[in-house]
Design a protein around this motif. Structure first.
Motif: not given
Length: 450
Positions: A199, A223, A225-226, A349, A354, A370, A373-374, A416-417, A420
């Protein structure tokens, strides 16, 4: 050019996220290794152990702390013993790399304390990367000063104080933990070719702590991500999932999922629920909290006892301690939750945030790096780290559930998931590693930006 080589330095690499509460750093490394292998890197994972041994991609290096113990013993070390262990690990890496050729080679440290002697490797011609899962100076200031005392001391304040003390020659007898926090992180800032921050806030924190190092220009923000296979459709199995842990499927379900250690600040959620009980017992009767995770790292066992004691004082809210969960059980639990809580006072993060979002679960979070950022207002709520603010956020989530607003938030979170996956971050890290192995300059690395 020969096949490029990458050496991954991980003090917890002998453990797996499926079996132990090792945190997000190991999860990131586990997800990254297959992408490196598929990209035709020769990969070597360096981990500490009882003796020197080789097993496929993993090379175990002997460290004294683990001479008579299993690798998971490091999860039980206090601050003093962990610092000693980390310095032993650094020495083992120093010996190992003294015999390694630098051509077409990159060394990647999985965080600061798990890394090699950065300055020495730089001077010997190695190209280096580091994944930043924590800014050690910032975490130290919050964990040991700001949180216990309420005094808002930031990482760059202590880093500046260390430089002042060091300049006056007063650090000769400093404890190992101080050597691990400031000199080592400073060397990372000075000598690692490309630090990777998940981030922008983490990148700024590192740069602020070590002005004049030039690290701001070299740090890449990627980032994570997942990580893993989130599945919002597992929501259809909610009743069965909750009954496995003897939770009530008819209650609004809050979930925390992390290792059990003080920096996760889970007591904030319990204090917020206690406040809701005082304000409206009937509302509290509709809520339950699931605490998933196991004690780990410094103060974990005593913190676990503290949480269970606090939970026992609740009269209307049900609290269930689910223990360590992983694999399919973890994803089912995510999908079964009505809201995920991340009250931590430090997250670089927030991999579990995430993962919760990707499972279609709205998030209530303290405003750590974190969460900033999310999480946004479309699929979650940021709340100041007070019982009053968290109680208000829980009430808003409960109201969203009552008015069906939660359905839209769930859909937004899941979208969103899907957008990413970790593979996007992994591809960028692989491209950077390849350019470093080829002797690329920082100007070359600008091409890695999406």
């Amino acid at each position: 050019m020969d096949m490029p080589r990458i050496f991954l330095c991980s003090a917890t690499g002998a453990l797996t996220s499926e079996a132990a509460p090792v945190g997000g750093g190991v999860a990131v490394l586990e997800a990254l290794i297959p992408q490196l292998v598929q990209s035709d890197f020769e990969v070597m994972l360096l981990t500490p152990g009882r003796d020197e041994s080789f097993d496929g991609l993993r090379q175990s290096l002997s460290v004294p702390t683990l001479a008579q113990a299993n690798p998971d013993e490091i999860l039980k070390l206090n601050a003093r013993r962990y610092a000693r262990f980390a310095l032993e690990w650094e020495s083992a890496l120093r010996r190992y790399f003294s015999d390694i050729e630098t051509t077409d080679t990159v060394v990647l440290a999985n965080d600061t304390s798990e890394g090699p002697p950065f300055a020495e490797l730089h001077n010997n011609g190695f190209r280096q990367m580091a994944l930043l899962h924590v800014i050690v100076s910032e975490f130290f200031s919050r964990r040991y000063i700001s949180q216990p005392t309420g005094i808002p001391v930031r990482g760059h304040h202590l880093a500046a104080l260390w430089r002042l003390v060091e300049d006056r020659g007063l650090t000769k007898h400093a404890p190992d933990i101080a050597r691990l926090v400031w000199p080592k992180e400073r060397n990372l800032a000075r000598y690692v070719d490309v630090p990777i921050a998940p981030s922008a806030a983490i990148a700024r924190s590192l740069a602020d702590s070590y002005p004049g190092s030039g690290v701001a220009k070299r740090t890449q923000v990627i980032p994570w991500g997942v990580i893993g296979d989130a599945n919002p459709d597992l929501r259809t199995q909610r009743t069965a999932t909750l009954r496995v842990i003897q939770a009530d499927p008819n209650r609004f379900t809050l979930l925390t999922l992390s290792r059990i250690s003080p920096e996760k600040r889970i007591e904030l959620v319990i204090d917020a629920l206690k406040l809701i009980e005082q304000q409206s017992p009937s509302t509290a009767e509709r809520i339950q909290l699931i605490v998933a995770g196991a004690p780990a790292y410094m103060g974990g066992e005593s913190y676990d006892r503290k949480l269970r004691s606090a939970a026992a004082t609740l009269e209307h809210v049900e609290v269930h301690f689910a223990g360590y969960v992983s694999g399919d059980q973890k994803w089912r639990l995510f999908a079964a939750a009505d809201a995920f809580c991340s009250p931590s006072y430090y997250e670089a993060y927030g991999l579990t945030i995430a993962q919760a979002l990707a499972s279609g679960v709205p998030v209530i979070a303290a405003p750590h790096a974190g969460a900033r950022a999310t999480v946004d207002e479309r699929h979650g709520w940021l709340a100041d780290p007070t019982p009053q603010a968290f109680a208000a956020a829980i009430r808003r989530a409960l109201h969203a559930d009552e008015t069906r607003e939660i359905t839209q938030r769930r859909e937004t979170a899941a979208r969103w998931g899907r957008e990413r996956p970790f593979s996007v971050a992994g591809e960028r890290i692989v491209r950077i590693a390849r350019k470093l192995a080829m002797g690329g300059s920082l100007l070359d690395l600008e091409e890695t930006e999406p």
